[in-house]
Design an enzyme around this catalytic site. Structure first.
Site, short mmCIF file in Angstrom:
data_model
loop_
_atom_site.label_atom_id
_atom_site.label_comp_id
_atom_site.label_asym_id
_atom_site.label_seq_id
_atom_site.Cartn_x
_atom_site.Cartn_y
_atom_site.Cartn_z
N HIS A 81 0.98 -1.16 -0.04
CA HIS A 81 -0.08 -0.01 -0.05
C HIS A 81 1.05 1.16 0.17
CE1 HIS A 81 0.88 0.27 4.39
NE2 HIS A 81 0.68 -0.68 4.44
N THR A 131 5.42 -11.49 -12.20
CA THR A 131 4.18 -10.43 -12.02
C THR A 131 2.82 -11.27 -12.44
OG1 THR A 131 4.52 -9.73 -14.15
CG2 THR A 131 5.26 -8.42 -12.49
#
Length: 157
Positions: A81, A131
């Site tokens: 975050h 990813t």
């Protein structure tokens, strides 16, 4: 922050700092299990594994299969975050699983992003950034990580 939340956070931080970075792999494996992660048999984890996690509440799900080898300098991103940045209000915290199936080998300095599954028998080359999911019995390298070869697993016992 309440006292219960503080104590829980302190407990997880101590287990992570002291256990996951302990000089002996078996202690590192125990620490990962104490943190609530699923770790299979005969797993090797190098002493400088980094896991980005939230010490309180849901800190992401990590599942490591049997006979997995995780090399030095590997980073597993379970949660991420924007911390105190102003953009945190518009960017949600991301918490997703990382699944490493049986017989996976992760080379030195690999970064595995959240939401990734690495298939059985896959090899991830040093310095790669994973990813997306990697299929079983593949050799994958690069940034972003791409499959460059498939392993003939019929001869593996």
């Amino acid at each position: 922050m309440g006292i219960i939340r503080f104590l829980k956070r302190a407990k997880y931080a101590i287990i992570y700092k002291r256990g996951v970075h302990f000089p002996y792999s078996k202690i590192r494996i125990r620490a990962l299990r104490k943190l609530g992660y699923k770790v299979g048999r005969d797993v090797y984890v190098a002493p400088d594994l980094q896991i980005t996690m939230n010490y309180v509440g849901n800190h992401g799900d990590l599942r490591i299969g049997d006979r997995v080898a995780i090399g030095p300098g590997v980073i597993l991103v379970l949660t991420s975050h924007a911390n105190y940045s102003k953009v945190r209000g518009v960017m949600n915290e991301k918490k997703r699983s990382i699944i490493l199936h049986n017989d996976v080998w992760i080379g030195s300095g690999v970064i595995v992003m959240q939401g990734v599954t690495i298939g059985e028998g896959a090899v991830i080359g040093a310095g790669s950034v994973v990813t997306k999911d990697i299929p079983p019995y593949s050799i994958a390298v690069g940034n972003p990580c791409k499959v460059i070869k498939t392993i003939n697993h019929e001869n593996i016992d």
